[in-house]
Design a protein around this motif. Sequence first.
Motif, mmCIF file in Angstrom:
data_model
loop_
_atom_site.group_PDB
_atom_site.id
_atom_site.type_symbol
_atom_site.label_atom_id
_atom_site.label_comp_id
_atom_site.label_asym_id
_atom_site.label_seq_id
_atom_site.Cartn_x
_atom_site.Cartn_y
_atom_site.Cartn_z
ATOM 1 N N PRO A 57 40.385 58.508 5.483
ATOM 2 C CA PRO A 57 40.678 57.234 4.817
ATOM 3 C C PRO A 57 39.459 56.343 4.598
ATOM 4 O O PRO A 57 39.542 55.359 3.878
ATOM 5 C CB PRO A 57 41.663 56.566 5.779
ATOM 6 C CG PRO A 57 41.363 57.156 7.100
ATOM 7 C CD PRO A 57 40.916 58.558 6.837
ATOM 8 N N PHE A 58 38.327 56.686 5.196
ATOM 9 C CA PHE A 58 37.110 55.885 5.050
ATOM 10 C C PHE A 58 36.027 56.737 4.408
ATOM 11 O O PHE A 58 35.956 57.940 4.639
ATOM 12 C CB PHE A 58 36.641 55.381 6.422
ATOM 13 C CG PHE A 58 37.726 54.690 7.188
ATOM 14 C CD1 PHE A 58 38.116 53.405 6.876
ATOM 15 C CD2 PHE A 58 38.390 55.355 8.217
ATOM 16 C CE1 PHE A 58 39.128 52.776 7.565
ATOM 17 C CE2 PHE A 58 39.407 54.734 8.917
ATOM 18 C CZ PHE A 58 39.779 53.442 8.592
ATOM 19 N N SER A 59 35.175 56.120 3.638
ATOM 20 C CA SER A 59 34.127 56.891 2.972
ATOM 21 C C SER A 59 33.100 57.426 3.966
ATOM 22 O O SER A 59 32.453 58.435 3.710
ATOM 23 C CB SER A 59 33.449 56.050 1.894
ATOM 24 O OG SER A 59 32.896 54.891 2.459
ATOM 25 N N THR A 60 32.950 56.768 5.099
ATOM 26 C CA THR A 60 32.078 57.257 6.174
ATOM 27 C C THR A 60 32.753 56.988 7.513
ATOM 28 O O THR A 60 33.625 56.123 7.617
ATOM 29 C CB THR A 60 30.701 56.552 6.166
ATOM 30 O OG1 THR A 60 30.903 55.146 6.290
ATOM 31 C CG2 THR A 60 29.931 56.853 4.900
ATOM 32 N N PHE A 61 32.374 57.744 8.504
ATOM 33 C CA PHE A 61 32.806 57.558 9.888
ATOM 34 C C PHE A 61 34.300 57.781 10.138
ATOM 35 O O PHE A 61 34.848 57.271 11.108
ATOM 36 C CB PHE A 61 32.390 56.175 10.416
ATOM 37 C CG PHE A 61 30.915 55.935 10.354
ATOM 38 C CD1 PHE A 61 30.051 56.686 11.124
ATOM 39 C CD2 PHE A 61 30.396 54.986 9.504
ATOM 40 C CE1 PHE A 61 28.679 56.476 11.064
ATOM 41 C CE2 PHE A 61 29.026 54.762 9.434
ATOM 42 C CZ PHE A 61 28.171 55.515 10.223
ATOM 43 N N SER A 62 34.972 58.552 9.309
ATOM 44 C CA SER A 62 36.394 58.846 9.552
ATOM 45 C C SER A 62 36.583 59.616 10.859
ATOM 46 O O SER A 62 37.553 59.383 11.581
ATOM 47 C CB SER A 62 36.993 59.641 8.386
ATOM 48 O OG SER A 62 37.162 58.810 7.272
ATOM 49 N N ASP A 63 35.664 60.515 11.190
ATOM 50 C CA ASP A 63 35.772 61.268 12.437
ATOM 51 C C ASP A 63 35.687 60.343 13.643
ATOM 52 O O ASP A 63 36.454 60.486 14.601
ATOM 53 C CB ASP A 63 34.674 62.329 12.531
ATOM 54 C CG ASP A 63 34.820 63.429 11.503
ATOM 55 O OD1 ASP A 63 35.914 63.557 10.914
ATOM 56 O OD2 ASP A 63 33.849 64.155 11.287
ATOM 57 N N GLU A 64 34.771 59.398 13.586
ATOM 58 C CA GLU A 64 34.615 58.464 14.691
ATOM 59 C C GLU A 64 35.837 57.564 14.836
ATOM 60 O O GLU A 64 36.300 57.298 15.950
ATOM 61 C CB GLU A 64 33.348 57.624 14.508
ATOM 62 C CG GLU A 64 32.063 58.408 14.695
ATOM 63 C CD GLU A 64 31.599 59.191 13.469
ATOM 64 O OE1 GLU A 64 32.325 59.237 12.450
ATOM 65 O OE2 GLU A 64 30.503 59.763 13.525
ATOM 66 N N ILE A 65 36.359 57.090 13.717
ATOM 67 C CA ILE A 65 37.567 56.251 13.750
ATOM 68 C C ILE A 65 38.749 57.057 14.291
ATOM 69 O O ILE A 65 39.553 56.544 15.063
ATOM 70 C CB ILE A 65 37.885 55.691 12.347
ATOM 71 C CG1 ILE A 65 36.771 54.771 11.866
ATOM 72 C CG2 ILE A 65 39.232 54.985 12.323
ATOM 73 C CD1 ILE A 65 36.559 53.529 12.699
ATOM 74 N N ALA A 66 38.840 58.326 13.923
ATOM 75 C CA ALA A 66 39.908 59.184 14.427
ATOM 76 C C ALA A 66 39.849 59.288 15.946
ATOM 77 O O ALA A 66 40.884 59.222 16.624
ATOM 78 C CB ALA A 66 39.823 60.570 13.788
ATOM 79 N N LEU A 67 38.652 59.426 16.493
ATOM 80 C CA LEU A 67 38.497 59.473 17.951
ATOM 81 C C LEU A 67 38.888 58.153 18.600
ATOM 82 O O LEU A 67 39.539 58.133 19.646
ATOM 83 C CB LEU A 67 37.059 59.823 18.319
ATOM 84 C CG LEU A 67 36.675 61.278 18.144
ATOM 85 C CD1 LEU A 67 35.187 61.456 18.362
ATOM 86 C CD2 LEU A 67 37.456 62.152 19.093
ATOM 87 N N LEU A 68 38.507 57.052 17.988
ATOM 88 C CA LEU A 68 38.866 55.744 18.535
ATOM 89 C C LEU A 68 40.378 55.525 18.509
ATOM 90 O O LEU A 68 40.949 54.968 19.447
ATOM 91 C CB LEU A 68 38.154 54.632 17.767
ATOM 92 C CG LEU A 68 36.648 54.540 17.980
ATOM 93 C CD1 LEU A 68 36.035 53.508 17.044
ATOM 94 C CD2 LEU A 68 36.336 54.205 19.435
ATOM 95 N N VAL A 69 41.033 55.968 17.447
ATOM 96 C CA VAL A 69 42.490 55.843 17.378
ATOM 97 C C VAL A 69 43.145 56.703 18.457
ATOM 98 O O VAL A 69 44.078 56.259 19.131
ATOM 99 C CB VAL A 69 43.017 56.212 15.971
ATOM 100 C CG1 VAL A 69 44.528 56.326 15.952
ATOM 101 C CG2 VAL A 69 42.548 55.189 14.945
ATOM 102 N N ALA A 70 42.647 57.925 18.640
ATOM 103 C CA ALA A 70 43.192 58.800 19.682
ATOM 104 C C ALA A 70 43.026 58.159 21.057
ATOM 105 O O ALA A 70 43.962 58.150 21.875
ATOM 106 C CB ALA A 70 42.520 60.169 19.634
ATOM 107 N N LYS A 71 41.849 57.604 21.328
ATOM 108 C CA LYS A 71 41.622 56.928 22.605
ATOM 109 C C LYS A 71 42.542 55.722 22.765
ATOM 110 O O LYS A 71 43.064 55.459 23.844
ATOM 111 C CB LYS A 71 40.172 56.461 22.707
ATOM 112 C CG LYS A 71 39.203 57.539 23.060
ATOM 113 C CD LYS A 71 37.823 56.931 23.214
ATOM 114 C CE LYS A 71 37.012 57.713 24.196
ATOM 115 N NZ LYS A 71 35.725 57.101 24.494
#
Length: 99
Positions: A57-71
């Motif tokens: 959903p983001f042009s950059t850092f989607s992987d990092e946001i996914a980890l933050l949501v999981a946490k």
Amino acid sequence: EDLNHENRVLIDRIYTCAPVMNIEPMMDSLFSFIANSNLTSTVKACIAYYYIVYIKPFSTFSDEIALLVAKSILAHFNLGELGAFIPLETLLSQRNLQL
């Protein structure tokens, strides 16, 4: 070489992210799932991580946001503050090494 992210959804018939007009409803359905599902928080966290990485959903850092949501899911649903300290980031660094 189209550098506009909105136009780069389909490259060689491989979808690299969700179409821009679908991202908001897709994220709304994810948030509804997280709030209403009876699955364990661990399963919800895994699903949320995969889903966000899949639709990007983001042009950059989607992987990092996914980890933050999981946490966040782990922290808010059963692990408390301990959920924030689980080193999920190692998954991302291992994944990047394989690429």
